[in-house]
Design a protein around this motif. Structure first.
Motif, PDB file in Angstrom:
ATOM      1  N   SER A  84      -1.337 -10.460  -3.391  1.00 12.14           N
ATOM      2  CA  SER A  84      -0.384  -9.660  -2.644  1.00 12.14           C
ATOM      3  C   SER A  84      -0.696  -9.782  -1.159  1.00 12.14           C
ATOM      4  O   SER A  84      -1.815 -10.139  -0.762  1.00 12.14           O
ATOM      5  CB  SER A  84      -0.460  -8.186  -3.060  1.00 12.14           C
ATOM      6  OG  SER A  84      -1.698  -7.617  -2.637  1.00 12.14           O
ATOM      7  N   ILE A  85       0.277  -9.474  -0.315  1.00 15.00           N
ATOM      8  CA  ILE A  85       0.062  -9.554   1.126  1.00 15.00           C
ATOM      9  C   ILE A  85      -1.015  -8.573   1.558  1.00 15.00           C
ATOM     10  O   ILE A  85      -1.889  -8.905   2.370  1.00 15.00           O
ATOM     11  CB  ILE A  85       1.384  -9.285   1.870  1.00 15.00           C
ATOM     12  CG1 ILE A  85       2.334 -10.472   1.678  1.00 15.00           C
ATOM     13  CG2 ILE A  85       1.154  -9.030   3.352  1.00 15.00           C
ATOM     14  CD1 ILE A  85       3.693 -10.283   2.295  1.00 15.00           C
ATOM     15  N   THR A 127      11.105  -7.748   2.551  1.00 12.41           N
ATOM     16  CA  THR A 127      10.185  -6.698   2.985  1.00 12.41           C
ATOM     17  C   THR A 127       9.364  -7.149   4.188  1.00 12.41           C
ATOM     18  O   THR A 127       8.969  -8.308   4.280  1.00 12.41           O
ATOM     19  CB  THR A 127       9.229  -6.317   1.835  1.00 12.41           C
ATOM     20  OG1 THR A 127      10.002  -5.954   0.685  1.00 12.41           O
ATOM     21  CG2 THR A 127       8.338  -5.147   2.214  1.00 12.41           C
ATOM     22  N   ALA A 128       9.109  -6.198   5.094  1.00 12.58           N
ATOM     23  CA  ALA A 128       8.197  -6.422   6.214  1.00 12.58           C
ATOM     24  C   ALA A 128       6.905  -5.675   5.932  1.00 12.58           C
ATOM     25  O   ALA A 128       6.919  -4.510   5.532  1.00 12.58           O
ATOM     26  CB  ALA A 128       8.817  -5.926   7.518  1.00 12.58           C
ATOM     27  N   ARG A 147      12.824   2.307  17.409  1.00 19.57           N
ATOM     28  CA  ARG A 147      11.755   3.118  16.820  1.00 19.57           C
ATOM     29  C   ARG A 147      10.406   2.429  16.970  1.00 19.57           C
ATOM     30  O   ARG A 147      10.278   1.228  16.704  1.00 19.57           O
ATOM     31  CB  ARG A 147      12.045   3.351  15.334  1.00 19.57           C
ATOM     32  CG  ARG A 147      10.981   4.165  14.618  1.00 19.57           C
ATOM     33  CD  ARG A 147      11.240   4.199  13.121  1.00 19.57           C
ATOM     34  NE  ARG A 147      10.109   4.737  12.392  1.00 19.57           N
ATOM     35  CZ  ARG A 147       9.921   4.617  11.085  1.00 19.57           C
ATOM     36  NH1 ARG A 147      10.819   3.977  10.355  1.00 19.57           N
ATOM     37  NH2 ARG A 147       8.856   5.130  10.503  1.00 19.57           N
ATOM     38  N   LEU A 148       9.400   3.202  17.405  1.00 21.79           N
ATOM     39  CA  LEU A 148       8.023   2.713  17.442  1.00 21.79           C
ATOM     40  C   LEU A 148       7.433   2.834  16.046  1.00 21.79           C
ATOM     41  O   LEU A 148       7.435   3.920  15.444  1.00 21.79           O
ATOM     42  CB  LEU A 148       7.197   3.534  18.434  1.00 21.79           C
ATOM     43  CG  LEU A 148       5.692   3.229  18.496  1.00 21.79           C
ATOM     44  CD1 LEU A 148       5.442   1.791  18.935  1.00 21.79           C
ATOM     45  CD2 LEU A 148       4.985   4.208  19.434  1.00 21.79           C
ATOM     46  N   LEU A 149       6.915   1.729  15.490  1.00 26.23           N
ATOM     47  CA  LEU A 149       6.416   1.704  14.115  1.00 26.23           C
ATOM     48  C   LEU A 149       4.912   1.911  14.015  1.00 26.23           C
ATOM     49  O   LEU A 149       4.403   2.228  12.938  1.00 26.23           O
ATOM     50  CB  LEU A 149       6.788   0.379  13.444  1.00 26.23           C
ATOM     51  CG  LEU A 149       8.283   0.061  13.363  1.00 26.23           C
ATOM     52  CD1 LEU A 149       8.484  -1.338  12.790  1.00 26.23           C
ATOM     53  CD2 LEU A 149       9.020   1.091  12.526  1.00 26.23           C
ATOM     54  N   THR A 150       4.187   1.690  15.109  1.00 29.96           N
ATOM     55  CA  THR A 150       2.722   1.781  15.083  1.00 29.96           C
ATOM     56  C   THR A 150       2.250   2.982  15.903  1.00 29.96           C
ATOM     57  O   THR A 150       2.999   3.543  16.699  1.00 29.96           O
ATOM     58  CB  THR A 150       2.095   0.506  15.641  1.00 29.96           C
ATOM     59  OG1 THR A 150       2.632   0.255  16.953  1.00 29.96           O
ATOM     60  CG2 THR A 150       2.375  -0.680  14.750  1.00 29.96           C
ATOM     61  N   GLN A 151       1.003   3.330  15.688  1.00 29.34           N
ATOM     62  CA  GLN A 151       0.386   4.429  16.427  1.00 29.34           C
ATOM     63  C   GLN A 151      -0.832   3.899  17.173  1.00 29.34           C
ATOM     64  O   GLN A 151      -1.682   3.223  16.583  1.00 29.34           O
ATOM     65  CB  GLN A 151      -0.026   5.546  15.467  1.00 29.34           C
ATOM     66  CG  GLN A 151      -0.660   6.745  16.154  1.00 29.34           C
ATOM     67  CD  GLN A 151      -1.011   7.849  15.155  1.00 29.34           C
ATOM     68  OE1 GLN A 151      -0.743   7.720  13.966  1.00 29.34           O
ATOM     69  NE2 GLN A 151      -1.605   8.912  15.650  1.00 29.34           N
ATOM     70  N   ASP A 152      -0.911   4.192  18.476  1.00 24.93           N
ATOM     71  CA  ASP A 152      -2.032   3.708  19.275  1.00 24.93           C
ATOM     72  C   ASP A 152      -3.337   4.355  18.808  1.00 24.93           C
ATOM     73  O   ASP A 152      -3.402   5.580  18.615  1.00 24.93           O
ATOM     74  CB  ASP A 152      -1.820   4.042  20.755  1.00 24.93           C
ATOM     75  CG  ASP A 152      -0.644   3.289  21.354  1.00 24.93           C
ATOM     76  OD1 ASP A 152      -0.178   2.326  20.734  1.00 24.93           O
ATOM     77  OD2 ASP A 152      -0.191   3.686  22.455  1.00 24.93           O
ATOM     78  N   HIS A 153      -4.361   3.527  18.649  1.00 29.80           N
ATOM     79  CA  HIS A 153      -5.686   4.043  18.288  1.00 29.80           C
ATOM     80  C   HIS A 153      -6.513   4.208  19.570  1.00 29.80           C
ATOM     81  O   HIS A 153      -7.348   3.370  19.903  1.00 29.80           O
ATOM     82  CB  HIS A 153      -6.383   3.087  17.311  1.00 29.80           C
ATOM     83  CG  HIS A 153      -5.635   2.902  16.043  1.00 29.80           C
ATOM     84  ND1 HIS A 153      -5.491   1.689  15.421  1.00 29.80           N
ATOM     85  CD2 HIS A 153      -4.945   3.788  15.275  1.00 29.80           C
ATOM     86  CE1 HIS A 153      -4.778   1.831  14.312  1.00 29.80           C
ATOM     87  NE2 HIS A 153      -4.436   3.100  14.204  1.00 29.80           N
ATOM     88  N   GLN A 154      -6.233   5.278  20.289  1.00 32.47           N
ATOM     89  CA  GLN A 154      -6.921   5.532  21.543  1.00 32.47           C
ATOM     90  C   GLN A 154      -6.976   7.026  21.817  1.00 32.47           C
ATOM     91  O   GLN A 154      -6.231   7.818  21.232  1.00 32.47           O
ATOM     92  CB  GLN A 154      -6.224   4.822  22.706  1.00 32.47           C
ATOM     93  CG  GLN A 154      -4.786   5.248  22.908  1.00 32.47           C
ATOM     94  CD  GLN A 154      -4.125   4.576  24.102  1.00 32.47           C
ATOM     95  OE1 GLN A 154      -3.310   5.182  24.769  1.00 32.47           O
ATOM     96  NE2 GLN A 154      -4.487   3.335  24.375  1.00 32.47           N
ATOM     97  N   MET A 180       4.783  -0.771   4.579  1.00 32.48           N
ATOM     98  CA  MET A 180       5.829  -1.674   4.102  1.00 32.48           C
ATOM     99  C   MET A 180       7.182  -1.112   4.502  1.00 32.48           C
ATOM    100  O   MET A 180       7.405   0.097   4.410  1.00 32.48           O
ATOM    101  CB  MET A 180       5.776  -1.811   2.579  1.00 32.48           C
ATOM    102  CG  MET A 180       4.571  -2.526   2.038  1.00 32.48           C
ATOM    103  SD  MET A 180       4.475  -2.401   0.229  1.00 32.48           S
ATOM    104  CE  MET A 180       6.079  -3.039  -0.263  1.00 32.48           C
ATOM    105  N   LEU A 181       8.079  -1.999   4.936  1.00 31.80           N
ATOM    106  CA  LEU A 181       9.421  -1.588   5.328  1.00 31.80           C
ATOM    107  C   LEU A 181      10.443  -2.538   4.717  1.00 31.80           C
ATOM    108  O   LEU A 181      10.229  -3.752   4.700  1.00 31.80           O
ATOM    109  CB  LEU A 181       9.585  -1.608   6.852  1.00 31.80           C
ATOM    110  CG  LEU A 181       8.663  -0.711   7.686  1.00 31.80           C
ATOM    111  CD1 LEU A 181       8.797  -1.077   9.154  1.00 31.80           C
ATOM    112  CD2 LEU A 181       9.012   0.746   7.473  1.00 31.80           C
ATOM    113  N   SER A 182      11.535  -2.004   4.229  1.00 30.26           N
ATOM    114  CA  SER A 182      12.613  -2.850   3.745  1.00 30.26           C
ATOM    115  C   SER A 182      13.307  -3.503   4.937  1.00 30.26           C
ATOM    116  O   SER A 182      13.507  -2.869   5.976  1.00 30.26           O
ATOM    117  CB  SER A 182      13.627  -2.024   2.952  1.00 30.26           C
ATOM    118  OG  SER A 182      13.042  -1.503   1.786  1.00 30.26           O
TER     119      SER A 182
END
Length: 585
Positions: A84-85, A127-128, A147-154, A180-182
């Motif tokens: 799997s990915i 799928t992404a 839309r922002l999909l990620t969250q900064d780790h800071q 995972m996103l459709s």
């Protein structure tokens, strides 16, 4: 750089990116996109886009970011198609992080290591898959919504400057965000480094991407980077844009299409010939399939040929599983699993070819050894567990482990046969199994969670191995037997474990505790690792023994408890009877 669309439905994207040095002396950012040219790689591995930003305080940040994107993509396309990915990317990122961390530690200074942020998009089928660590970002524009999909780790310190809390190479342990996103046709994804998004607010960035669908992506990515530079960015600036232009339909995979286009051969007899193979012996004739021992005429090599029964000629679901069995065999190369051989591509018939294994099934071994010694059972279980690990490493679950599907060779080696029910994570991402699919294994050996929900993991295979081991020792099943393949009865089974002592009094109690844990009806109560089960079959597990000592008598010795309770009840009744009789005198 648009991808060329093929006549057949396939995943297609257009993409472009820009990466500017800006006010710095060197560019410590890295961006990379890989669109496979081969159809097979596009289907099984998909399209990968990465962005990385080396931590600027280090002299080696450029090496860290470039190594991360290049090595990740190279290694990803080298992983087995069955993975799997999530499994593949997780393995690669863990390895990358370890290498960067160790190499950085050699520099002797914590601030001068090989540390980089990393964000990655993998498009596979419809799928992404997103992987993210650090403060690079991934955005999506869909239906004019940004839309922002990620969250900064800071974190922000007291001086109001930000510092990273997570990155590749920062720590010996790595935690990566995954989602995972459709996908939809028309989706636009934008990947940026902090040199861009720290100097263009989200609203402005959304306007850039929202109103620019007719602008060349290469021009758009440069325009975004240049605008951040104009806005005062003192960092490197990188922007990568991908547009999803076409998505594949959920159709049969290539190996399935090849099978579905062929004809099921009629039942054969000794002496018949099919393609380059002569039937020497009919090994099995059943409702689902026919199995023959054959000789390849061009080489005199003996093999086993398996063909579906004619009654399944219109059952596309069964034929897909049949074709998957051959594909699974092509992905596994182990002495513990039956070898599969390719059939002639020009053949008009549906069949499989596999190695001829000289020996007996484990079921026959159990008939021949109705009361085996513990050592013999341990050896076979240990070999079975090693075979299950072969599937685990390939990101597969067998789902149909039973005595009939295990061969014992004349030399005593153990080999798993029949791969028709194997679940392959990599194939599931392309063509998911229907939720209504009936569990494919024998109900008395497959795990309760597979019976109830259709979901199975390696821990489900552990359940099956332990049930087989229990039956080898006792000739019985650890739970009440379900007659036939009655799923409804199996779903309503009361999973009450029967201690081995009910069948054999010469097996140590600590062995029974190991089987009880491995066959627990709740997967979270089983051993989390296969090796822990085999270890407990050789050495008493003190923790399990202590749990039993601390548990109530009704749980430890239910039979003894109810015998004692019955005896007490009888005693009380007799005393009452004596008391009544005495008072009547």
């Amino acid at each position: 750089m648009p991808s060329q669309k093929e006549k057949q439905p396939q995943l297609s994207v257009t993409h472009a990116g820009s990466s500017l040095t800006g006010a710095r002396k060197e560019n410590q950012d890295a961006i990379l996109v890989k669109v496979p040219e081969q159809q097979d790689a596009l289907v099984h591995k998909g399209i990968v886009a990465c962005i990385a930003d080396g931590v600027s305080c280090s002299e080696h940040s450029q090496k860290a970011s470039h190594t991360a994107v290049v090595q990740f993509i190279n290694d990803y396309y080298a992983t087995p198609d069955s993975w799997s990915i999530k499994h593949a990317a997780g393995k690669i990122l863990t390895s990358l992080n370890s290498w960067l961390y160790v190499e950085g530690a050699k520099k002797g200074l914590s601030h001068n290591g090989l540390v980089t942020t990393f964000s990655c998009l993998i498009f596979k089928s419809n799928t992404a898959h997103l992987f993210h660590v650090g403060d690079t970002r991934i955005y999506r524009l869909r239906d004019n919504k940004f839309r922002l999909l990620t969250q900064d780790h800071q974190r922000i310190n007291f001086g109001k400057s930000a510092y990273l809390t997570r990155a590749l190479g920062m720590d010996s342990k790595l935690e990566v965000d995954y989602q995972m996103l459709s996908l939809r046709e028309g989706d636009r994804f934008i990947l940026t480094s902090d040199g861009v998004h720290d100097f263009i607010d989200e609203r402005s960035l959304a306007e850039f991407t929202r109103t620019s669908h007719n602008i060349d992506l290469d021009e758009l990515s440069r325009e975004i980077c240049n605008q951040a530079l104009v806005n005062g960015s003192q960092d490197n600036l990188s922007c990568l844009i991908l547009d999803v232009t076409h998505l594949p339909r959920h159709s049969a995979l290539e190996h399935q299409q090849r099978i579905l286009s062929r004809t099921i051969p009629p039942a054969m007899k000794t002496g018949n010939q099919i393609d380059n193979y002569r039937v020497d012996k009919v090994l099995y004739e059943g409702a689902r399939s026919h199995v023959y021992q054959v000789t390849e005429l061009s080489s005199d090599k003996q093999m086993v040929l398996k063909a579906p029964s004619m009654q399944y000629s219109e059952d596309r679901s069964y034929l897909r599983h049949f074709s998957n069995e051959a594909w699974v065999g092509s992905q596994i190369n182990s002495e513990r699993v039956m070898k599969m051989y390719p059939t002639p591509r020009e053949s008009k018939f549906i069949y499989q070819l596999c190695e001829l294994i000289e020996g007996i099934t484990l079921r026959q071994w159990m008939y021949d050894n109705p009361r085996p010694d513990l050592h013999s059972v341990r050896v076979i279980i240990d070999e079975l567990v090693k075979a299950v690990r072969v599937f685990q490493r390939a990101d597969m679950v067998h789902r149909d482990l039973k005595p009939e599907n295990v061969m014992i060779s004349h030399s005593g080696s153990v080999k798993i046969i029949d791969l028709g029910a194997v679940k392959v994570s990599g194939l599931e991402e392309i063509l998911p199994e229907s939720p209504e699919t009936i569990p494919l294994g024998a109900v008395n050996y497959i795990a309760p969670e597979y019976i109830q929900t259709g979901n199975a993991t390696t821990i489900s295979d552990l359940f099956s191995v332990a049930v087989i081991g229990y039956e080898m020792l006792t000739g019985q099943l650890p739970y009440k037997e379900v007659r036939g393949q009655n799923l409804q009865s199996a779903r309503h089974t009361k999973w009450e474990y029967r201690p081995i002592s009910q069948c054999r009094d010469d097996i140590p109690h600590w062995i029974d505790l190991a089987f009880k844990k491995a066959t627990h009806h709740l997967p979270q109560r089983r051993y989390p690792a296969l090796s822990e089960f085999t270890a407990d079959l050789y050495t008493p597990n003190k923790l399990l023994q202590n749990e039993v000592k601390e548990s109530p008598l009704i749980q430890r010795r239910p039979v003894l408890f109810w015998k004692a309770t019955t005896l007490m009840a009888i005693t009380v009744a007799l005393l009452e009877l004596v008391y009544i009789y005495t008072n009547m005198q």
